[in-house]
Design an enzyme around this catalytic site. Structure first.
Site, PDB file in Angstrom:
ATOM      1  N   PRO A 240     -95.978  -2.599 -32.741  1.00 36.53           N
ATOM      2  CA  PRO A 240     -97.379  -2.366 -33.093  1.00 36.53           C
ATOM      3  C   PRO A 240     -97.946  -3.295 -34.176  1.00 36.53           C
ATOM      4  O   PRO A 240     -99.145  -3.325 -34.397  1.00 36.53           O
ATOM      5  CB  PRO A 240     -97.372  -0.918 -33.593  1.00 36.53           C
ATOM      6  N   GLY A 241     -97.087  -4.059 -34.891  1.00 37.08           N
ATOM      7  CA  GLY A 241     -97.682  -5.047 -35.788  1.00 37.08           C
ATOM      8  C   GLY A 241     -97.141  -5.092 -37.213  1.00 37.08           C
ATOM      9  O   GLY A 241     -97.765  -5.716 -38.070  1.00 37.08           O
TER      10      GLY A 241
ATOM     11  N   LYS B 256     -80.420  -8.336 -32.012  1.00 36.57           N
ATOM     12  CA  LYS B 256     -79.971  -6.954 -31.802  1.00 36.57           C
ATOM     13  C   LYS B 256     -78.503  -7.014 -31.387  1.00 36.57           C
ATOM     14  O   LYS B 256     -78.133  -7.793 -30.493  1.00 36.57           O
ATOM     15  CB  LYS B 256     -80.803  -6.270 -30.709  1.00 36.57           C
TER      16      LYS B 256
HETATM   17  C1  LIG Z   1     -88.968  -3.556 -32.109  1.00 36.43           C
HETATM   18  S1  LIG Z   1     -90.533  -3.834 -31.408  1.00 36.43           S
HETATM   19  C2  LIG Z   1     -91.282  -4.904 -32.513  1.00 36.43           C
HETATM   20  C3  LIG Z   1     -91.798  -4.242 -33.741  1.00 36.43           C
HETATM   21  C4  LIG Z   1     -92.638  -5.181 -34.581  1.00 36.43           C
HETATM   22  N1  LIG Z   1     -91.829  -6.245 -35.174  1.00 36.43           N
HETATM   23  C5  LIG Z   1     -93.326  -4.436 -35.697  1.00 36.43           C
HETATM   24  O1  LIG Z   1     -93.033  -4.725 -36.857  1.00 36.43           O
HETATM   25  O2  LIG Z   1     -94.176  -3.600 -35.411  1.00 36.43           O
HETATM   26  C6  LIG Z   1     -90.174  -4.839 -30.057  1.00 36.43           C
HETATM   27  C7  LIG Z   1     -91.394  -5.302 -29.294  1.00 36.43           C
HETATM   28  O3  LIG Z   1     -91.006  -6.380 -28.465  1.00 36.43           O
HETATM   29  C8  LIG Z   1     -91.780  -6.353 -27.300  1.00 36.43           C
HETATM   30  N2  LIG Z   1     -91.100  -7.140 -26.274  1.00 36.43           N
HETATM   31  C9  LIG Z   1     -89.891  -6.937 -25.707  1.00 36.43           C
HETATM   32  N3  LIG Z   1     -89.630  -7.907 -24.802  1.00 36.43           N
HETATM   33  C10 LIG Z   1     -90.690  -8.751 -24.843  1.00 36.43           C
HETATM   34  C11 LIG Z   1     -91.019  -9.944 -24.138  1.00 36.43           C
HETATM   35  N4  LIG Z   1     -90.182 -10.466 -23.228  1.00 36.43           N
HETATM   36  N5  LIG Z   1     -92.201 -10.545 -24.414  1.00 36.43           N
HETATM   37  C12 LIG Z   1     -93.045 -10.039 -25.341  1.00 36.43           C
HETATM   38  N6  LIG Z   1     -92.791  -8.901 -26.016  1.00 36.43           N
HETATM   39  C13 LIG Z   1     -91.637  -8.259 -25.768  1.00 36.43           C
HETATM   40  C14 LIG Z   1     -91.898  -4.860 -26.966  1.00 36.43           C
HETATM   41  O4  LIG Z   1     -93.040  -4.618 -26.176  1.00 36.43           O
HETATM   42  C15 LIG Z   1     -92.004  -4.242 -28.368  1.00 36.43           C
HETATM   43  O5  LIG Z   1     -93.336  -4.014 -28.736  1.00 36.43           O
END
Ligand SMILES: C[S@@+](CC[C@H](N)C(=O)[O-])C[C@H]1O[C@@H](n2cnc3c(N)ncnc32)[C@H](O)[C@@H]1O
Length: 361
Positions: free
Chosen positions: A224-225, A308
């Site tokens: 979410p950001g 991860k």
């Molecule tokens: C752990 S969350 C990120 C949280 C973010 N760093 C924060 O501080 O709010 C992982 C995000 O990666 C996105 N995601 C996973 N695979 C992706 C891809 N191939 N391309 C773009 N976004 C991706 C997911 O939709 C998810 O919103």
């Protein structure tokens, strides 16, 4: 005894132990490990007594990924009478030949639920112990100019390890942990991870230059950001890549452009990006190669990202990723770069990596 006591996140004892054994053996230091899963620390017993202190001087602590703090443990004081723990520690020290005079005292405990119950005791106990150590000549009257830190590490209220670390090669932080307050307006708690990463990997005096207002940044897997929030807070312009929904207040700043795209195929239109950050939940090898590729192609200058970790063989998996990145960078003509990884306090089943391309002059 002569051992090295390593602090780590509970559950990561094997990773910290495997990493340390590898690093120590490369420097001719051999021994065996005593590590109880979930204890939050590892004991590495050296076959040669004098090597415990040596290794904590010659191996830079920032080279270790899974170790938060360490010291050369010289004494294990066991089954103390709780009515006179100060006396028993002093007595044990007096039996020791050549225990160095120290400048500062740190009384600590493991970062576990059981360990946390000792934190109040450790704080209170520091005062009378310090006084007595000074009286008996184990602590210098003046702290300045003395590089030895005296550690007393309680594993419960009757048992502790006592030893020494070099002030210039151990963490200055209590328990080796950087505590941060979650900003109330951040869209997620993940914001803390990037804040910690910036503080750990970028020297404070370089923040103005390398985390500058007006810089361009890309955040892959942004929603979410929380990470975008950290970049926006520093005045940067962010391309946020994610198919999810991004926090509206970030969009309202006018500093964020949200692209609903795949982070693995996204290419910035202008090659004026300084920071690449990435928190996508994906196979670590895949993310590692993507990051190395961005840097090798000069699409960014610095990258901060999470890998991860798998359930098993976490240390080996990080090492494999680091090797993949080094090889990819070299094969693609990037010869000058720095690459470091750390299991940060706000990281759980992941490590944070910092990769930076250097200018070739
Ligand atoms: C752990 S969350 C990120 C949280 C973010 N760093 C924060 O501080 O709010 C992982 C995000 O990666 C996105 N995601 C996973 N695979 C992706 C891809 N191939 N391309 C773009 N976004 C991706 C997911 O939709 C998810 O919103």
């Amino acid at each position: 005894m002569a051992a090295v006591l390593l602090y780590c996140r509970a559950g990561f004892e094997n990773d910290a132990a495997n990493e340390f054994m590898q690093q120590a053996s490369e420097r001719g230091v051999f021994g065996y490990v005593n590590a109880k899963k979930g204890s939050g620390y590892v004991i590495f017993e050296c076959y040669q007594q004098e090597q415990a202190e040596q290794i904590t001087n010659i191996l830079p602590i920032e080279h270790l990924i899974f170790t938060r703090q360490w010291f050369a443990s010289i004494l294990h004081v066991q089954n103390m009478d709780i009515k006179d723990r100060v006396g028993e520690i002093i007595h044990a020290l007096q039996q020791q030949d050549n225990f160095p005079v120290c400048g500062n005292l740190r009384v600590e405990h493991p970062d576990t639920d059981a360990g946390k119950e000792l934190s109040k005791f450790c704080r209170k106990f520091t005062v009378p112990l310090r006084q007595s150590l000074r009286q008996h000549g184990f602590l210098a009257k003046q702290e300045q100019d003395n590089e030895n830190e005296l550690f007393v590490f309680f594993t419960d209220n009757q048992n502790c390890y006592v030893g020494v670390a070099n002030k210039n090669n151990c963490s200055p932080l209590p328990l080796g942990i950087l505590r941060l307050k979650a900003p109330s307006d951040a869209p997620s708690r993940s914001a803390l991870k990037l804040e910690e990463a910036f503080q750990v990997f970028i020297p404070k005096i370089k923040h103005e230059e390398r985390l500058r207002s007006g810089m361009n940044a890309v955040d892959l897997g942004a929603c979410p950001g929380g990470w975008t929030y950290q970049l926006v807070k520093r005045g940067m312009f962010v391309q946020a890549i994610d198919n999810g929904a991004i926090d509206q207040s970030l969009m309202d700043t006018g500093q964020v452009t949200h692209f609903m795209a795949d982070g693995f195929s996204y290419e910035p239109k202008k090659k004026n990006v300084y920071w690449l950050v990435c928190d996508m939940v994906e196979k670590p090898q895949r993310v590692a190669l993507l990051m190395a590729d961005w840097v090798a192609k000069e699409w960014c200058v610095e990258a901060m990202f999470n890998l991860k970790l798998p359930m098993k063989r976490r240390y080996e998996s990080v090492m494999e990723c680091m090797e993949l990145m080094r090889d990819h960078l070299k094969e693609n003509g990037c010869r000058k770069f720095s690459l470091r990884a750390k299991h940060l306090y706000h990281d759980r089943e992941e490590v944070t990596v910092h990769l930076r391309r250097h200018r070739v002059s």
